[in-house]
Write a protein that holds these residues in place. Structure first.
Motif: not given
Ligand SMILES: O=P(O)(O)OC[C@H]1O[C@H](OP(=O)(O)OP(=O)(O)O)[C@H](O)[C@@H]1O
Ligand SMILES: O=c1cc[nH]c(=O)[nH]1
Length: 173
Positions: A19-36
């Motif tokens: 969660l910590d890694q993803v939070k930092a990695g998606l910061a500022g991402a263009h139109e972010p979405a998550i697919v599992g």
């Protein structure tokens, strides 16, 4: 890269690290979405999306029809419909899986995603990377690297309280 003994993997601690890694990695991402990826990746994706306030942009892929061994193995008993309720075209998609091994499931998932549109970017998150890839696939976010004996598999489980647990099982043929 340090390898963790598979019997010492604490799924809840790994989830918090991911969660910590993803939070930092998606910061500022263009139109972010998550697919599992069904099933373990979908549980992780849903929890990540909830913790990141992104539940409106969370989807599930069942890659069964896209697997390269589909002709040989057919469909598993618990096949679930893919459900993506947002526009994939132009989005930054965080693809989530529980265990990354040969890379074949990731390949199938990327193929299926492109049937929904052309994402601007796809990032890959995995709770555990057990190595021994058969395709050139690498995760952007990984909570732990391990090695598991041939014939054994790491399995993610989720309890009724939504907490995660990892077990080692004999691989089914
Ligand atoms: O990198 P690979 O060698 O493709 O292996 C990884 C995949 O294997 C498992 O899925 P599985 O097909 O066993 O279904 P499950 O998630 O329902 O257990 C796991 O959840 C990953 O999706
Ligand atoms: O160890 C493994 C390998 C593939 N898929 C799993 O879920 N676990």
């Amino acid at each position: 890269m340090s390898l963790i003994d598979p019997t010492q993997l604490d799924a809840e601690a790994l989830y918090a690290a991911l969660l910590d890694q993803v939070k930092a990695g998606l910061a500022g991402a263009h139109e972010p979405a998550i697919v599992g990826i069904h099933s373990g990746g979908a549980w992780l994706a849903e929890r990540l999306a909830q913790d990141l306030g992104m539940s409106e942009r969370c989807g599930v892929l069942d890659v069964s029809f896209y697997r390269d061994d589909y002709a040989k193995k057919g469909l598993p008993a618990d096949v679930k419909p893919t459900n993506i309720g947002f526009d994939v075209a132009g989005a930054t998609i965080l693809l989530v899986d529980d265990v990354l091994y040969t890379g074949r499931t990731t390949r199938a998932a990327i193929n299926e995603l492109f049937d929904y549109g052309r994402p601007a970017r796809i990032l890959l998150a995995a709770l555990v990377d057990r190595g021994e890839r058969q395709l050139p696939v690498a995760a952007d976010f990984v909570a732990a690297h391990t090695r598991v004996a041939p014939g054994q598999a790491l399995r993610l489980q989720q309890g009724a309280d939504r907490r995660f647990n990892l077990t080692i099982e004999h691989e089914s043929a």
